[in-house]
Design an enzyme around this catalytic site. Structure first.
Site, mmCIF file in Angstrom:
data_model
loop_
_atom_site.group_PDB
_atom_site.id
_atom_site.type_symbol
_atom_site.label_atom_id
_atom_site.label_comp_id
_atom_site.label_asym_id
_atom_site.label_seq_id
_atom_site.Cartn_x
_atom_site.Cartn_y
_atom_site.Cartn_z
ATOM 1 N N ALA A 32 2.679 3.054 -8.427
ATOM 2 C CA ALA A 32 2.571 3.695 -9.751
ATOM 3 C C ALA A 32 2.194 5.168 -9.527
ATOM 4 O O ALA A 32 1.188 5.652 -10.038
ATOM 5 C CB ALA A 32 1.575 2.964 -10.647
ATOM 6 N N GLY A 36 -1.098 13.283 -8.701
ATOM 7 C CA GLY A 36 -2.233 13.273 -7.770
ATOM 8 C C GLY A 36 -1.768 12.748 -6.408
ATOM 9 O O GLY A 36 -2.030 13.363 -5.371
ATOM 10 N N HIS A 37 -1.025 11.622 -6.416
ATOM 11 C CA HIS A 37 -0.494 11.099 -5.149
ATOM 12 C C HIS A 37 0.426 12.132 -4.501
ATOM 13 O O HIS A 37 0.389 12.339 -3.289
ATOM 14 C CB HIS A 37 0.345 9.834 -5.404
ATOM 15 C CG HIS A 37 -0.426 8.647 -5.856
ATOM 16 N ND1 HIS A 37 -0.210 8.042 -7.071
ATOM 17 C CD2 HIS A 37 -1.415 7.932 -5.253
ATOM 18 C CE1 HIS A 37 -1.016 7.003 -7.190
ATOM 19 N NE2 HIS A 37 -1.758 6.915 -6.111
ATOM 20 N N GLN A 61 -8.997 -6.276 -2.934
ATOM 21 C CA GLN A 61 -9.949 -5.308 -3.505
ATOM 22 C C GLN A 61 -10.117 -5.472 -5.011
ATOM 23 O O GLN A 61 -10.839 -4.699 -5.634
ATOM 24 C CB GLN A 61 -9.561 -3.879 -3.139
ATOM 25 C CG GLN A 61 -8.301 -3.344 -3.797
ATOM 26 C CD GLN A 61 -7.922 -1.969 -3.257
ATOM 27 O OE1 GLN A 61 -7.402 -1.854 -2.166
ATOM 28 N NE2 GLN A 61 -8.181 -0.927 -4.026
ATOM 29 N N ASP A 151 -11.623 9.114 -6.333
ATOM 30 C CA ASP A 151 -12.315 7.921 -5.834
ATOM 31 C C ASP A 151 -13.279 8.371 -4.734
ATOM 32 O O ASP A 151 -13.120 8.025 -3.560
ATOM 33 C CB ASP A 151 -11.296 6.926 -5.286
ATOM 34 C CG ASP A 151 -10.347 6.463 -6.369
ATOM 35 O OD1 ASP A 151 -10.791 5.775 -7.293
ATOM 36 O OD2 ASP A 151 -9.158 6.829 -6.312
ATOM 37 N N ARG A 188 -3.694 3.792 -13.401
ATOM 38 C CA ARG A 188 -4.094 2.986 -14.556
ATOM 39 C C ARG A 188 -3.828 3.696 -15.879
ATOM 40 O O ARG A 188 -3.830 3.049 -16.928
ATOM 41 C CB ARG A 188 -5.578 2.628 -14.472
ATOM 42 C CG ARG A 188 -5.885 1.655 -13.374
ATOM 43 C CD ARG A 188 -7.367 1.486 -13.196
ATOM 44 N NE ARG A 188 -7.679 0.766 -11.974
ATOM 45 C CZ ARG A 188 -7.856 -0.538 -11.908
ATOM 46 N NH1 ARG A 188 -7.782 -1.268 -12.986
ATOM 47 N NH2 ARG A 188 -8.115 -1.111 -10.751
HETATM 48 O O1 PAF Z 1 -7.071 4.276 -3.749
HETATM 49 C C1 PAF Z 1 -6.212 3.379 -3.654
HETATM 50 O O2 PAF Z 1 -5.106 3.453 -4.208
HETATM 51 C C2 PAF Z 1 -6.526 2.129 -2.842
HETATM 52 O O3 PAF Z 1 -7.856 1.786 -2.945
HETATM 53 C C3 PAF Z 1 -6.090 2.257 -1.366
HETATM 54 C C4 PAF Z 1 -6.879 3.324 -0.642
HETATM 55 C C5 PAF Z 1 -4.613 2.551 -1.280
HETATM 56 C C6 PAF Z 1 -6.362 0.938 -0.639
HETATM 57 O O4 PAF Z 1 -5.648 -0.111 -1.222
#
Ligand code: PAF
Length: 280
Positions: A32, A36-37, A61, A151, A188
């Protein structure tokens, strides 16, 4: 762009790479993808010979089944976005490829970083993050790995894991990307209504105001002020607001001039949980 689904494909590709002296930049994601990515991927492309982005929604997680099920999955458009920024490799393993038959997290000690904030409200979350990031580091063997500062707790925990396990990778934190109204970009956000996205500006505005207040008011007063702002907002419910030492993430009750502090916040917009942070 190469798209690999298995560890073997990735390894074979690296083995066949003509130069022996190359750096691998790695951006792990859960898909998604947003700007930022992309900023992380661009940073990696700028500084490394090969950039690998992984897309893997990591089950270990998530503390709530519903959250895992609802997590946005947009693989086709993610791959074309990665192609569009000339990412070299997209690694998109299956759950079996990563976890074989046991989809369990390992237990990690992060010197107490894991018990604060997200760790309190999402039980086992950081064991899941540690497990997947360590596995991915072992598979991708990056020279440099890029993570967003949004994060921040995760970033510090990954740094700690790398340090404790002496993993040969540099962890690089990159600034948070925001929508025009200040809402931090997050996968999200795709789950928010237009109204919620618009109202989401309040999170940034509050953090920004806290930055102005930090040298004028006590932390106790700031905490009550933040809680009061959310009490009168019908769109968001405050889960936590904490001012903590950036280094060890321990909540602060007073400010010392020789330390760096950060505000951390988590809120719920109906079923969507959002986090944000700001250096103070
Ligand atoms: O930040 C995230 O998207 C996730 O926590 C990561 C670092 C890809 C690990 O699943």
């Amino acid at each position: 762009m190469k798209v690999f689904k298995t560890k073997t494909e990735l390894k074979t590709y690296f083995n066949g790479y003509s130069s022996k002296n190359f750096t691998i930049g790695f951006v792990p994601t859960m898909g998604a993808l947003h700007n930022g990515h992309l900023s992380l991927i661009k940073e990696s492309i700028k500084n490394n010979q090969i950039t690998v982005a992984s897309i893997f929604v990591n089950p270990t997680q998530f503390d709530k089944k519903e959250d895992l099920e609802n997590y946005p999955r947009t693989l086709e458009s993610d791959l074309s976005i990665l192609q569009g920024v000339s990412c070299d490799i997209a690694f998109i393993p299956s759950i079996e490829e990563i976890y074989a038959n046991t989809v369990d997290a390992n237990h990690f000690e992060f010197d107490g970083l894991e018990i604060q904030m997200e760790g309190k409200f999402r039980k086992g979350h950081f064991n899941g993050v540690g497990t997947i990031v360590k596995k991915l580091f072992e598979i991708v063997t990056p020279t440099n790995a890029y993570f967003g500062e949004k994060d921040f707790q995760q970033l510090q925990i990954i740094r700690k894991m790398v340090q404790k396990n002496q993993l040969p990778v540099s962890v690089i934190g990159c600034p948070t990307f925001r929508e025009e109204n200040g809402l931090a970009m997050s996968s999200r956000n795709q789950l928010l209504s237009e109204k919620e996205k618009e109202e989401g500006a309040i999170i940034y505005e509050i953090l920004h105001e806290v930055k102005q207040l930090i040298n004028k008011e006590s932390i106790e007063k700031i905490n009550s002020w933040v809680a009061a702002q959310f009490d009168k907002n019908p769109h968001f419910e405050l889960e936590y607001f904490v001012i903590a030492d950036e280094e060890n993430l321990i909540p602060a009750s007073t400010i010392s001039s020789n330390k760096n502090y950060r505000a951390f916040i988590a809120v719920h917009a109906d079923k969507v949980r959002l986090i944000d942070t700001m250096a103070l």
